[in-house]
Design a protein around this motif. Structure first.
Motif, mmCIF file in Angstrom:
data_model
loop_
_atom_site.group_PDB
_atom_site.id
_atom_site.type_symbol
_atom_site.label_atom_id
_atom_site.label_comp_id
_atom_site.label_asym_id
_atom_site.label_seq_id
_atom_site.Cartn_x
_atom_site.Cartn_y
_atom_site.Cartn_z
ATOM 1 N N HIS A 175 -3.067 74.228 60.693
ATOM 2 C CA HIS A 175 -3.035 72.713 60.317
ATOM 3 C C HIS A 175 -1.706 72.111 60.501
ATOM 4 O O HIS A 175 -0.546 72.663 60.344
ATOM 5 N N ALA A 176 -1.524 70.930 61.145
ATOM 6 C CA ALA A 176 -0.372 70.212 61.388
ATOM 7 C C ALA A 176 0.187 69.744 59.711
ATOM 8 O O ALA A 176 -0.453 69.646 58.963
ATOM 9 N N THR A 177 1.406 69.272 59.985
ATOM 10 C CA THR A 177 2.036 68.750 58.668
ATOM 11 C C THR A 177 2.661 67.327 58.865
ATOM 12 O O THR A 177 3.853 66.974 59.038
ATOM 13 N N PRO A 178 1.576 66.229 59.338
ATOM 14 C CA PRO A 178 2.196 64.812 59.581
ATOM 15 C C PRO A 178 2.667 64.216 58.435
ATOM 16 O O PRO A 178 2.621 64.924 57.103
ATOM 17 N N ALA A 236 6.444 69.482 63.316
ATOM 18 C CA ALA A 236 7.839 70.349 63.169
ATOM 19 C C ALA A 236 7.282 71.594 62.590
ATOM 20 O O ALA A 236 7.763 72.429 62.886
ATOM 21 N N SER A 237 6.374 71.602 61.528
ATOM 22 C CA SER A 237 6.141 72.651 60.975
ATOM 23 C C SER A 237 4.523 73.026 60.990
ATOM 24 O O SER A 237 3.828 71.762 61.314
ATOM 25 N N ILE A 238 4.098 74.226 60.810
ATOM 26 C CA ILE A 238 2.675 74.346 60.605
ATOM 27 C C ILE A 238 2.167 74.940 59.441
ATOM 28 O O ILE A 238 3.132 75.867 58.938
ATOM 29 N N VAL A 239 1.072 74.798 58.925
ATOM 30 C CA VAL A 239 0.572 75.447 57.987
ATOM 31 C C VAL A 239 -0.681 76.511 58.352
ATOM 32 O O VAL A 239 -1.272 76.246 59.221
ATOM 33 N N ALA A 240 -0.351 77.575 57.944
ATOM 34 C CA ALA A 240 -1.253 78.770 58.569
ATOM 35 C C ALA A 240 -2.044 79.369 57.473
ATOM 36 O O ALA A 240 -1.369 79.870 56.456
ATOM 37 N N LYS A 241 -3.244 79.784 57.502
ATOM 38 C CA LYS A 241 -4.185 80.345 56.819
ATOM 39 C C LYS A 241 -4.807 81.636 57.249
ATOM 40 O O LYS A 241 -5.270 81.443 58.429
ATOM 41 N N ALA A 242 -4.787 82.733 56.634
ATOM 42 C CA ALA A 242 -5.494 83.849 57.076
ATOM 43 C C ALA A 242 -6.252 84.662 56.053
ATOM 44 O O ALA A 242 -5.601 84.512 54.774
ATOM 45 N N VAL A 243 -7.433 85.144 56.104
ATOM 46 C CA VAL A 243 -8.234 85.908 55.075
ATOM 47 C C VAL A 243 -8.268 87.341 55.449
ATOM 48 O O VAL A 243 -8.469 87.676 56.574
ATOM 49 N N ARG A 244 -7.931 88.278 54.194
ATOM 50 C CA ARG A 244 -8.423 89.562 54.330
ATOM 51 C C ARG A 244 -9.723 89.918 54.602
ATOM 52 O O ARG A 244 -10.410 89.391 53.564
ATOM 53 N N PRO A 245 -10.251 90.569 55.541
ATOM 54 C CA PRO A 245 -11.880 90.859 55.639
ATOM 55 C C PRO A 245 -12.314 91.806 54.389
ATOM 56 O O PRO A 245 -11.287 92.495 53.864
#
Length: 243
Positions: free
Chosen positions: A188-191, A234-243
């Motif tokens: 996700h962007a950080t507008p 300028a920055s990014i929000v990243a999400k990841a899930v443990r399967p």
């Protein structure tokens, strides 16, 4: 070669961190940012065990506990930062991140790392993400905020701090998450925040910038402008899930 981190982080809050503050410092402003950018991606259960790695003086931990997350806690390697957090009555522990995560294998519902990944070398990133995955329960969430190399001002963000080692794109983050066993990625962007001063004006400029930048990408690389899915902040929000 080793040692520069120790020298810089020893008095980071007093000597360097204030110079890196950007934007408004109005009371509560950062918490509004957390609510807008992070809260939708965290577990809904208020008893979820969430640990903020590299928590600094505990601002995110404080926000989460105010939002009702009774088991939110933090960990940081800096004695100075931990003292500042504990002075506010926050459950923050001084420890190295990887060791802490390994000691909590399979116990956490979510791990957050805000402005942390960019401080690591690539081998350290792999080791860290392996430890995060081990610490999370199945279905647990990893949420990060970091430097976005696709953004217009990525160079400033990458080099504003001597302790920054790298920057990322959604694609390099996908590589990192894939090789360390995560699934279901989101980026996700950080507008400009909706709660920011002159928010409407800032977000209008942001939309114009995205359009112009998308046209440029289309001209140079043939990227599909119709999808308009470029993350250009300028920055990014990243999400990841443990399967």
């Amino acid at each position: 070669m080793a040692g520069y981190r120790e020298r810089i982080f020893k008095d980071y809050q007093d000597t360097i961190a204030p110079e890196l503050e950007m934007g408004t410092t109005e009371p509560g402003f950062h918490h509004e940012g957390y609510r807008e950018r992070y809260l939708p991606h965290l577990p809904q259960a208020k008893d979820a065990r969430i640990v903020d790695v590299g928590c600094g003086h505990g601002d995110l931990v404080e926000f989460l506990r105010k939002e009702g997350y009774s088991n939110a806690a933090g960990v940081d390697s800096s004695p100075q930062m931990v003292k500042l957090a504990k002075d506010k009555g926050l459950p923050v522990e001084q420890a190295e991140a990887v060791a802490y995560l390994r000691a909590n294998a399979g116990r956490l519902d979510a791990v957050t790392a805000m402005d942390v990944l960019e401080h690591m070398h690539k081998d350290e990133l792999i080791e860290f993400m392996d430890a995060v995955r081990a610490a999370l329960k199945p279905g647990g969430v990893f949420l990060a905020h970091t430097v976005n190399a696709d953004g217009l001002s990525w160079g400033r963000m990458r080099y504003i701090d001597l302790t920054h080692e790298t920057a990322f794109t959604r694609y390099s983050l996908s590589q990192l998450f894939t090789v360390t066993g995560f699934t279901k990625f989101e980026f996700h962007a950080t507008p400009p925040l909706r709660s920011a001063p002159r928010a409407c004006f800032k977000r209008l400029i942001w939309k114009v910038y995205r359009l112009v930048a998308s046209l440029y990408y289309h001209a140079e690389m043939g990227s599909g402008i119709c999808h308009n899915d470029h993350i250009l902040s300028a920055s990014i929000v990243a999400k990841a899930v443990r399967p």
